[in-house]
Design an enzyme around this catalytic site. Structure first.
Site, PDB file in Angstrom:
ATOM      1  N   SER A 186       1.812   5.186  -3.258  1.00 38.55           N
ATOM      2  CA  SER A 186       0.971   5.356  -2.025  1.00 38.55           C
ATOM      3  C   SER A 186       1.391   4.870  -0.792  1.00 38.55           C
ATOM      4  CB  SER A 186      -0.475   4.317  -2.110  1.00 38.55           C
ATOM      5  OG  SER A 186      -1.268   5.172  -3.173  1.00 38.55           O
ATOM      6  N   LYS A 232      -3.402  -0.442   7.555  1.00 40.47           N
ATOM      7  CA  LYS A 232      -4.264   0.310   6.697  1.00 40.47           C
ATOM      8  C   LYS A 232      -5.706  -0.130   6.444  1.00 40.47           C
ATOM      9  CE  LYS A 232      -3.943   2.728   1.856  1.00 40.47           C
ATOM     10  NZ  LYS A 232      -3.221   2.854   0.835  1.00 40.47           N
ATOM     11  N   SER A 271      -1.694   7.266  -0.516  1.00 36.87           N
ATOM     12  CA  SER A 271      -2.926   6.947  -0.002  1.00 36.87           C
ATOM     13  C   SER A 271      -2.850   6.330   1.550  1.00 36.87           C
ATOM     14  CB  SER A 271      -4.202   6.317  -0.653  1.00 36.87           C
ATOM     15  OG  SER A 271      -3.578   4.842  -0.841  1.00 36.87           O
TER      16      SER A 271
END
Length: 497
Positions: A209, A104, A185
């Site tokens: 997330s 990420k 996210s």
């Protein structure tokens, strides 16, 4: 196209036939299977990297299929793969050695920018590796690239789409492109693993997330106990609640990744007291559901996919403890995130960001984005504005933290403390907020699909540092259900057509 420039020469020699020849040994395969193919000489790590580079370019350059999952690729990954092949002895099938990992894009990685999807961090290019990245590399993993996310880990704009960032654009769900949400996210992590753009990925979670995009993309996601995995070198929201975690297609890969990333980090105060020398692979293969006890929320039984999943657990010998979840409010949750980020982001910018990054606090980010809101903040920056306006003191924050932890534990008290279940069962990220403030780990595992084809996961929640138990339960559940199905539009038939 710029991210593919370092690979053009090598990809020009890797044909469609080469791609299809290695595909059966890589596509939808777990780490032990891939490592076994390497051991047998069918694959090597260079071929695996070329397969993924070819696949990413093929789909992401197709206007009808691109997912916007990838932000950047590691320009040295082929060189590193060749080194891994030269240094390879007998491969450990339960190892990340030579395995391709996507990160990420809020996790610091040498040689690639770390943007958190934000315009204001686009020049955050020269950083040291985050602690967990060093751990992966020490264990031989190959960092394939960085993936898109909801900008600033979805604590930036209010009511904006999940999976959107100014740097990466809108991430799309491979199970229903422009139809289903990606979750967030860690949107790019979920989407990219679902579409087989790498073997495994790493996401981060503050509250949901990892669980949310894992559930939306039929991916296994682990939100560990806070502190079990280091947060040093990761763009923060909340030092109280933040944690990285593995996102994989299979539970065994999740355990292998957790093992590789674990380690005490003296720079992270939350690392104090974590279990040392724990092996998350012990007991995994032989784990059984027989005799296990699960807390089942009566309100969720109306969900047909959940209902079917818990009945499968019962048929496998588990006991279902059905209960009514209490009404518990998480008062002050927004305040906790506001004040933590108000202090934690400046600390990251000062100690872990590139010196060329000129912003130093939330107000600086807002001011920079206002100069061109269309490109930098098309959905506004309401949450950041709320952070600036929040005047809660550190002393008041401590009271909020204590109150929230008590509330979170109270929500799970009946099943975990009174009924003494092995785990509470939820759906996707439905109860992520309660688990977050209680600091309880969660493992979410594919359990099926809604009638319209949208993926849905069963989420196991347990007490702190019981990740080994969660992984065993998740692996046993995965074995009896085999619920994950790859997205149909992202298989070789599409390429051939």
């Amino acid at each position: 196209n710029a991210v593919f420039e370092p690979f053009e020469k090598d990809l020009s020699r890797f044909s469609e036939m080469d791609y299809l020849n290695v595909e059966p040994y890589i596509y939808e395969q777990d780490i032990p299977s891939i490592q076994n193919a390497v051991r047998r000489g069918i694959l090597n790590y260079e071929k695996i990297v070329l397969y993924y580079l070819y696949r990413i370019r093929k789909y992401e350059s197709n206007n009808e299929l691109f997912l916007n999952g990838i932000i950047d690729l590691n320009p040295k990954v082929l060189y590193q793969a060749r080194n891994a092949d030269r240094q390879r002895a007998t491969s450990d099938t339960l190892s990340v050695n030579g395995i391709q990992v996507l990160l990420k894009d809020n996790i610091n990685t040498e040689g690639m920018p770390t943007t958190a999807g934000a315009y204001s961090l686009m020049n955050n290019e020269e950083t040291s590796n985050a602690f967990i990245v060093d751990r992966l590399i020490e264990n031989g993993a190959l960092i394939l690239g960085k993936v898109n996310l909801s900008e600033w880990a979805y604590y930036f704009c209010s009511g904006c789409p999940l999976g959107y960032s100014a740097v990466g654009g809108q991430t799309l769900n491979p199970y229903g492109r422009k139809l289903f949400e990606t979750g967030g996210s860690s949107s790019g992590s979920g989407v990219s693993i679902a579409a087989n753009y790498a073997v495994v990925a790493v996401g981060t979670e503050t509250s949901g997330s990892i669980l949310s995009p894992s559930g939306k993309n039929s991916v296994v996601g682990l939100k560990p106990t806070i502190g079990l995995l280091s947060r040093t070198g990761i763009v923060p929201i909340s030092s109280t609640l933040d944690t990285p975690g593995p996102m994989t297609k299979f539970v065994i890969d999740n355990a292998i990744m957790l093992q590789a990333m674990s380690g005490k980090d003296d720079a992270d105060t939350a690392s104090e007291g974590i279990p040392e020398n724990k092996n998350y692979l012990d007991g995994l293969i032989t784990a059984s559901l027989n005799g296990k006890r699960f807390g089942v929320m009566s309100s969720l039984m109306k969900d047909s996919v959940y209902n079917s999943a818990v009945k499968q657990l019962e048929r496998a010998g588990a006991t279902l403890v059905v209960y009514d979840a209490p009404e518990v409010r998480l008062n002050g949750f927004r305040t906790l995130l506001n004040i933590d980020m108000k202090h934690d982001l400046p600390d990251y910018l000062k100690n872990h960001a590139d010196s060329d990054v000129k912003i130093s606090n939330i107000a600086d980010v807002i001011a920079l984005n206002v100069q061109d809101t269309l490109k930098r903040a098309p959905y506004g920056q309401g949450l950041f504005e709320g952070i600036v306006q929040d005047s809660t003191t550190i002393e008041e924050l401590e009271v909020v933290k204590d109150s929230l932890m008590i509330a979170g534990k109270r929500f799970f008290a009946q099943p975990l403390d009174i009924e003494e279940v092995d785990a509470v069962l939820s759906i996707n990220n439905y109860h992520a907020g309660y688990a977050a403030v209680a600091k309880y780990p969660c493992l979410t595992v594919p359990m099926g699909f809604s009638e319209d084809g949208e993926p849905k996961n069963l989420t196991f929640i347990a007490k702190p540092f019981e990740e080994d138990k969660l992984l065993q339960l998740g692996h046993a559940f995965e074995r009896i259900t085999k619920a994950r199905r790859a997205p149909k539009a992202y298989y070789k038939e599409i390429i051939n057509n």
